[in-house]
Design a protein around this motif. Structure first.
Motif, PDB file in Angstrom:
ATOM      1  N   MET A   1       0.804  -1.200   0.000  1.00 18.55           N
ATOM      2  CA  MET A   1       0.000   0.000   0.000  1.00 18.55           C
ATOM      3  C   MET A   1       0.851   1.271   0.000  1.00 18.55           C
ATOM      4  N   PHE A   2       1.997   1.206   0.668  1.00 13.16           N
ATOM      5  CA  PHE A   2       2.835   2.394   0.741  1.00 13.16           C
ATOM      6  C   PHE A   2       3.327   2.807  -0.642  1.00 13.16           C
ATOM      7  N   ILE A   3       3.727   1.837  -1.452  1.00 14.31           N
ATOM      8  CA  ILE A   3       4.217   2.165  -2.799  1.00 14.31           C
ATOM      9  C   ILE A   3       3.098   2.791  -3.624  1.00 14.31           C
ATOM     10  N   ALA A   4       1.893   2.258  -3.485  1.00 17.34           N
ATOM     11  CA  ALA A   4       0.751   2.833  -4.207  1.00 17.34           C
ATOM     12  C   ALA A   4       0.519   4.270  -3.750  1.00 17.34           C
ATOM     13  N   TYR A   5       0.592   4.506  -2.437  1.00 19.01           N
ATOM     14  CA  TYR A   5       0.439   5.884  -1.938  1.00 19.01           C
ATOM     15  C   TYR A   5       1.530   6.775  -2.509  1.00 19.01           C
ATOM     16  N   ALA A   6       2.771   6.287  -2.501  1.00 19.51           N
ATOM     17  CA  ALA A   6       3.889   7.091  -2.985  1.00 19.51           C
ATOM     18  C   ALA A   6       3.673   7.498  -4.445  1.00 19.51           C
ATOM     19  N   VAL A   7       3.186   6.585  -5.262  1.00 16.16           N
ATOM     20  CA  VAL A   7       2.949   6.895  -6.677  1.00 16.16           C
ATOM     21  C   VAL A   7       1.805   7.893  -6.823  1.00 16.16           C
ATOM     22  N   VAL A   8       0.674   7.606  -6.176  1.00 16.56           N
ATOM     23  CA  VAL A   8      -0.497   8.489  -6.285  1.00 16.56           C
ATOM     24  C   VAL A   8      -0.183   9.863  -5.705  1.00 16.56           C
ATOM     25  N   ALA A   9       0.427   9.894  -4.531  1.00 19.68           N
ATOM     26  CA  ALA A   9       0.747  11.177  -3.890  1.00 19.68           C
ATOM     27  C   ALA A   9       1.761  11.960  -4.717  1.00 19.68           C
TER      28      ALA A   9
ATOM     29  N   VAL B   1       3.819  14.974  -0.193  1.00 23.42           N
ATOM     30  CA  VAL B   1       5.185  14.449  -0.299  1.00 23.42           C
ATOM     31  C   VAL B   1       5.775  14.223   1.096  1.00 23.42           C
ATOM     32  N   ALA B   2       5.592  15.178   2.001  1.00 22.60           N
ATOM     33  CA  ALA B   2       6.091  15.000   3.364  1.00 22.60           C
ATOM     34  C   ALA B   2       5.420  13.820   4.041  1.00 22.60           C
ATOM     35  N   GLY B   3       4.201  13.504   3.604  1.00 18.80           N
ATOM     36  CA  GLY B   3       3.475  12.363   4.147  1.00 18.80           C
ATOM     37  C   GLY B   3       4.124  11.030   3.874  1.00 18.80           C
ATOM     38  N   LEU B   4       5.095  11.007   2.982  1.00 21.51           N
ATOM     39  CA  LEU B   4       5.863   9.777   2.761  1.00 21.51           C
ATOM     40  C   LEU B   4       6.653   9.411   4.010  1.00 21.51           C
ATOM     41  N   TRP B   5       7.035  10.438   4.792  1.00 18.47           N
ATOM     42  CA  TRP B   5       7.822  10.205   6.001  1.00 18.47           C
ATOM     43  C   TRP B   5       7.031  10.426   7.276  1.00 18.47           C
TER      44      TRP B   5
ATOM     45  N   LEU C   1       0.872  13.826   8.679  1.00 14.23           N
ATOM     46  CA  LEU C   1       0.925  14.947   7.747  1.00 14.23           C
ATOM     47  C   LEU C   1       0.377  14.538   6.377  1.00 14.23           C
ATOM     48  N   GLY C   2       0.708  13.340   5.936  1.00 14.71           N
ATOM     49  CA  GLY C   2       0.179  12.838   4.667  1.00 14.71           C
ATOM     50  C   GLY C   2      -1.327  12.677   4.709  1.00 14.71           C
ATOM     51  N   ILE C   3      -1.829  12.197   5.826  1.00 12.00           N
ATOM     52  CA  ILE C   3      -3.282  12.038   5.988  1.00 12.00           C
ATOM     53  C   ILE C   3      -3.953  13.408   5.988  1.00 12.00           C
ATOM     54  N   ALA C   4      -3.390  14.345   6.746  1.00 14.72           N
ATOM     55  CA  ALA C   4      -3.974  15.696   6.807  1.00 14.72           C
ATOM     56  C   ALA C   4      -3.961  16.362   5.433  1.00 14.72           C
ATOM     57  N   ALA C   5      -2.866  16.212   4.715  1.00 12.36           N
ATOM     58  CA  ALA C   5      -2.768  16.812   3.382  1.00 12.36           C
ATOM     59  C   ALA C   5      -3.784  16.183   2.434  1.00 12.36           C
ATOM     60  N   ALA C   6      -3.924  14.872   2.486  1.00 17.20           N
ATOM     61  CA  ALA C   6      -4.885  14.187   1.613  1.00 17.20           C
ATOM     62  C   ALA C   6      -6.313  14.610   1.936  1.00 17.20           C
TER      63      ALA C   6
ATOM     64  N   ALA D   1      -8.921  11.408  -2.800  1.00 15.00           N
ATOM     65  CA  ALA D   1      -9.543  10.448  -1.877  1.00 15.00           C
ATOM     66  C   ALA D   1      -8.785   9.123  -1.888  1.00 15.00           C
ATOM     67  N   ALA D   2      -8.315   8.729  -3.064  1.00  8.14           N
ATOM     68  CA  ALA D   2      -7.521   7.498  -3.154  1.00  8.14           C
ATOM     69  C   ALA D   2      -6.218   7.646  -2.370  1.00  8.14           C
ATOM     70  N   ALA D   3      -5.584   8.818  -2.477  1.00 10.93           N
ATOM     71  CA  ALA D   3      -4.361   9.050  -1.704  1.00 10.93           C
ATOM     72  C   ALA D   3      -4.640   8.952  -0.214  1.00 10.93           C
ATOM     73  N   LEU D   4      -5.772   9.479   0.212  1.00  8.93           N
ATOM     74  CA  LEU D   4      -6.151   9.408   1.638  1.00  8.93           C
ATOM     75  C   LEU D   4      -6.320   7.963   2.069  1.00  8.93           C
ATOM     76  N   VAL D   5      -7.080   7.206   1.303  1.00 11.63           N
ATOM     77  CA  VAL D   5      -7.322   5.801   1.665  1.00 11.63           C
ATOM     78  C   VAL D   5      -6.008   5.018   1.680  1.00 11.63           C
ATOM     79  N   LEU D   6      -5.168   5.250   0.689  1.00 14.54           N
ATOM     80  CA  LEU D   6      -3.893   4.525   0.620  1.00 14.54           C
ATOM     81  C   LEU D   6      -2.971   4.892   1.780  1.00 14.54           C
ATOM     82  N   ARG D   7      -2.964   6.174   2.163  1.00 13.53           N
ATOM     83  CA  ARG D   7      -2.081   6.566   3.278  1.00 13.53           C
ATOM     84  C   ARG D   7      -2.567   6.006   4.594  1.00 13.53           C
ATOM     85  N   VAL D   8      -3.875   5.974   4.786  1.00 15.11           N
ATOM     86  CA  VAL D   8      -4.426   5.408   6.011  1.00 15.11           C
ATOM     87  C   VAL D   8      -4.137   3.908   6.058  1.00 15.11           C
ATOM     88  N   ALA D   9      -4.244   3.248   4.918  1.00 13.94           N
ATOM     89  CA  ALA D   9      -4.061   1.795   4.856  1.00 13.94           C
ATOM     90  C   ALA D   9      -2.592   1.381   4.937  1.00 13.94           C
ATOM     91  N   ALA D  10      -1.694   2.286   4.596  1.00 13.94           N
ATOM     92  CA  ALA D  10      -0.277   1.913   4.552  1.00 13.94           C
ATOM     93  C   ALA D  10       0.334   1.775   5.930  1.00 13.94           C
TER      94      ALA D  10
END
Length: 114
Positions: A1-9, A59-63, A67-72, A105-114
């Motif tokens: 899931m993290f890789i999918a978030y990284a690509v989408v984000a 992008v910062a949400g990768l680390w 922050l990634g969730i809030a941004a999404a 919304a997909a980025a949000l779901v992926l970040r929460v799931a990762a």
């Protein structure tokens, strides 16, 4: 899931950064679209800032997960507002805003799931 978030984000951040840049430069297509939905010219710098902040946050949400969730969440709400703005003035050329809403919304779901 993290890789999918990284690509989408990453891709969404690029789109947001480009859109923020064009908005700040008052690109004719962007300005025309904003005027069509009755956005005052004075709001353009603020909206560009929101887009840039969303890009940085994704992008910062990768680390930093929160922050990634809030941004999404913020980007999703931004584009929901864009869709509502188009519908409010009966401008049904809202596909770009609707697609970006779904991608955010997909980025949000992926970040929460990762």
């Amino acid at each position: 899931m993290f890789i999918a978030y990284a690509v989408v984000a990453g891709l969404l951040a690029l789109v947001l950064a480009a859109s923020a840049t064009f908005t700040l430069q008052r690109n004719e297509a962007i300005v025309a679209s904003m005027r069509k939905v009755q956005v005052p010219d004075g709001w353009l710098p603020r909206l560009a800032t929101l887009k840039a902040a969303g890009a940085i946050g994704l992008v910062a949400g990768l680390w930093v997960t929160p922050l990634g969730i809030a941004a999404a969440v913020g980007v999703t709400l931004y584009f929901i507002g864009a869709v509502i703005s188009h519908v409010r003035v009966r401008d049904f050329e809202l596909a770009p805003a609707a697609v970006l809403t779904l991608i955010a919304a997909a980025a949000l779901v992926l970040r929460v799931a990762a």
